[in-house]
Design an enzyme around this catalytic site. Structure first.
Site, short mmCIF file in Angstrom:
data_model
loop_
_atom_site.label_atom_id
_atom_site.label_comp_id
_atom_site.label_asym_id
_atom_site.label_seq_id
_atom_site.Cartn_x
_atom_site.Cartn_y
_atom_site.Cartn_z
N PHE B 220 0.84 -1.19 0.00
CA PHE B 220 0.00 0.00 0.00
C PHE B 220 0.88 1.25 0.00
CE2 PHE B 220 -2.62 -3.32 1.93
CZ PHE B 220 -3.67 -3.30 1.05
N GLU B 223 2.26 2.34 3.33
CA GLU B 223 3.17 1.38 3.98
C GLU B 223 4.44 1.11 3.17
OE1 GLU B 223 -0.32 -1.13 6.35
OE2 GLU B 223 0.66 -2.04 4.61
N GLU B 263 3.80 12.67 -13.58
CA GLU B 263 2.75 12.75 -14.60
C GLU B 263 1.44 12.67 -13.83
OE1 GLU B 263 -0.05 12.15 -16.34
OE2 GLU B 263 0.54 10.35 -17.44
N CYS B 302 -4.71 9.12 -18.57
CA CYS B 302 -4.43 10.49 -18.13
C CYS B 302 -4.79 11.50 -19.21
CB CYS B 302 -2.96 10.63 -17.77
SG CYS B 302 -2.49 9.55 -16.43
#
Lengths: 125, 507
Positions: B220, B223, B263, B302
């Site tokens: 994650f 973490e 980006e 994107c």
């Protein structure tokens, strides 16, 4: 005039995260992938500055209300909406604290009423 | 028509283990703390394997391995490194179909796209940077008759890369190919929504690289991502994602005084001038496809052309044709090669898209097509599917300003070129844009005036290596997909040499 609110489930999660990580804060993201999601960090982890707007504080029954921030540039496009932080099942990315819990904070939006908009002091675009 | 078997099923050539560790120092290792997390396929919404839940301890081990490998890797000849990249490309090509199918299983996108775009582009990317490296030269500056400045390219050392979930393999390769070509060792963290396909790629090609040159740690963000991005032992960090995390990564980088490339997305305008409709010919048909391109990869790009700007003078004729093209999109099983649009990558992504369908309606945008979750049958009933949706509205609406990252198009009209440019540039972002016209001088004039790093002109969603890709404004820093990315993974060594025997005369 309150711009931000929190659902009961999200408030419960914020209390749990606070118990684990200490006081927390939110910064509303924009852009790619997990953009448009509210990111939750240990308070002060994310440095806010003149480029940010303090949208309000969430009272979730903790000693200290939880501040919610957004970049000023983004706020220009969001100022006509009221935001509610909710939580859904899933797996967000970014460094937001809740991701390992199998849940994700999510923004729900509604338009400000005319009265709220007038009270906010912002000019319509 | 081919429907590929689900990876791990009896009919599939793709093996799926019950769990995967990290790839560190050329070996598969269990997470230090022993944690794993489930990986879900968006195709069915069901978990199919587990991957390591990395922590700071795993990141440290990976950075150790990378620093052990970096000096030798950075001093290999450019020929040697280029040849290894070419071998990686060859092996990927020999396994193209399997890589495409497993990427579809991981991410939910239609296999038609992974077969014809994601994986072929990734293969070509390694080849491009192999070539770019071989052709790269340092420079020499003749400062005066006896003073010469020599400029050498040197690798940075160990770099960190954090990969998004929308093109797990391709986005990893966009970052890996230049970093490895430049002679760096890499610690890479895939997105937690799509941690597995990159591991399958490493299974396939890992042995071609010296141990420790490429290390992959899953986990994650809070973490594993943060201990990587904030680590004082990395020399650069590359990230694709959203703006708040982008700022946080810059903040960590500022503490370590290292460069970043970012980006961070966009809200790309796709502008259709009225001369497009001058004839009903092949070009008109191409422009209609250009309009529907917002559905590529389920809109999880994107540069999704998520704002369509159509000139008022042809609006009444063009828009019905364009909507018909959108309504012809076949949504379905991503493993079916006739499916045009597959599943959103995760359940929370689905929820976010649905929240935007709500706010779009609240703001008064008109739904021209779609507008809801799509319910498929059988095994796909729990998958994360959304109807291709077109809203008609105006540029002040939030659906025109925020990256929904779903198959949702915001459509509006413009009067003339100045109006089109005003609307196109009224956004926080500047990653991509589309421009459709038969007028050559307008292509140049308007293309130059749009504040975006990439203006696709009479095309869209092409991502060839050798064309620089990156953002203006809040869309980020750096240019990928081009040899200039080598510079972002190198530092310059200057030897300033005097060939004169004469002293300066100061002392």
């Amino acid at each position: 005039m309150q711009r931000v609110a929190v659902t009961g489930a999200a408030a419960e999660l914020i209390r749990r995260l606070t118990a684990t990580h200490g006081p927390v804060m939110f910064h509303q993201s924009g852009g790619c992938c997990d953009g448009s999601s509210p990111m939750c960090y240990p308070d002060g982890e994310f440095r806010t500055g003149d480029a940010d707007v303090h949208l309000g504080d969430l009272d979730v029954g903790l000693d200290r209300p939880v501040p919610v921030w957004m970049s000023r540039a983004q706020f220009a496009y969001w100022q006509h909406t009221h935001l509610t932080i909710d939580v859904v099942e899933g797996r967000g990315a970014g460094f937001s604290l809740e991701a390992p819990e199998g849940v994700r904070f999510l923004i729900r939006s509604r338009l400000l009423t005319d009265e709220e908009y007038a009270a906010s002091g912002e000019q319509p675009q | 028509m081919t429907v590929y078997a689900a990876p791990g099923s009896a009919d599939s050539t793709i093996e799926v283990q019950s769990r995967y560790g990290h790839y560190i120092g050329g070996e598969w290792v269990a997470p230090v703390k022993g944690g794993y997390f489930e990986n879900v396929t968006p195709v069915t919404g069901k978990p199919f394997t587990e991957v390591g839940r990395g922590t700071a301890e795993d990141i440290e081990a990976a950075i150790d391995a990378a620093w052990n490998a970096a000096p030798a890797w950075g001093s290999t000849s450019t020929t040697e490194r280029a040849n290894i990249l070419l071998k990686i490309a060859d092996r990927m090509e020999a396994n193209l179909a399997d890589l495409a199918v497993l990427e579809t299983w991981e991410n939910g996108k239609a296999v038609r796209e992974t077969l014809n775009a994601d994986i072929p582009l990734a293969i070509d990317h390694f080849r491009y940077f192999a070539g770019a490296l071989r052709a790269q030269e340092g420079t020499i500056s003749e400062v005066d008759g006896t003073t010469i400045a020599y400029h050498f390219h040197e690798p940075l050392g160990v770099v960190g890369q954090i990969i998004p979930w929308n093109f797990p393999i391709l986005m990893a390769v966009w970052k890996l190919a230049p970093a490895l070509a430049a002679g760096n060792a890499v610690v890479l963290k895939p997105a937690e929504q799509t941690p597995w396909s990159i591991l399958k790629l490493v299974e396939l090609v890992g042995d071609l690289l010296p141990p420790g040159v490429l290390n992959v740690v899953n986990g994650f963000g809070v973490e594993a991502g943060k201990p990587l991005a904030s680590n004082p032992r990395i020399r650069k960090v590359a990230f694709t994602g959203e703006t708040t995390t982008g700022r946080l990564i810059m903040q960590y980088a500022s503490e370590n005084i290292i460069p970043v490339t970012l980006e961070l997305g966009g809200k790309s305008p796709n502008i259709f001038f009225d001369d497009v409709a001058a004839q009903n010919d092949a070009f008109y048909d191409k422009a209609l496809e250009g309009f529907a391109m917002f559905a590529l990869n389920q809109g999880e790009v994107c540069t999704c052309p998520s704002r369509a700007l159509v000139q008022q003078s042809m609006y009444a004729d063009f828009v019905p044709d364009a909507i018909a093209r959108v309504e012809a999109i076949k949504l379905g099983n991503p493993l079916d090669d006739t499916t045009m649009m597959g599943a959103q990558a995760s359940s929370d992504q689905l929820e976010k898209i649905l929240s935007y369908l709500d706010i779009g309606r609240q703001e008064g945008a008109k739904v021209l097509t779609g507008g809801d979750r799509a319910k498929l049958d059988g095994d796909l009933a729990e998958g994360f599917y959304v109807q291709p949706t077109v809203f008609e509205g105006n540029n002040a609406m939030r659906i025109f300003q925020e990256e929904i990252f779903g198959p949702v198009l915001a459509l509006t009209a413009f009067d003339d070129e100045a109006d089109a440019l005003k609307i196109a540039n009224d956004t926080l972002y500047g990653l991509g844009a589309g421009l459709w016209t038969r007028d050559g001088s307008r292509m140049f004039r308007a293309g130059k005036a749009i504040q975006a790093g990439r203006v696709w002109t009479n095309c869209y969603h092409a991502y060839p290596a050798h064309a620089a890709f990156g953002g203006y404004k809040q869309s980020g820093i750096g240019r990928e997909n081009h040899k200039m990315m080598l510079d972002h993974y190198q530092q310059t060594k200057n030897l300033l040499v005097s060939y004169s025997p004469d002293k300066l005369g100061f002392f």
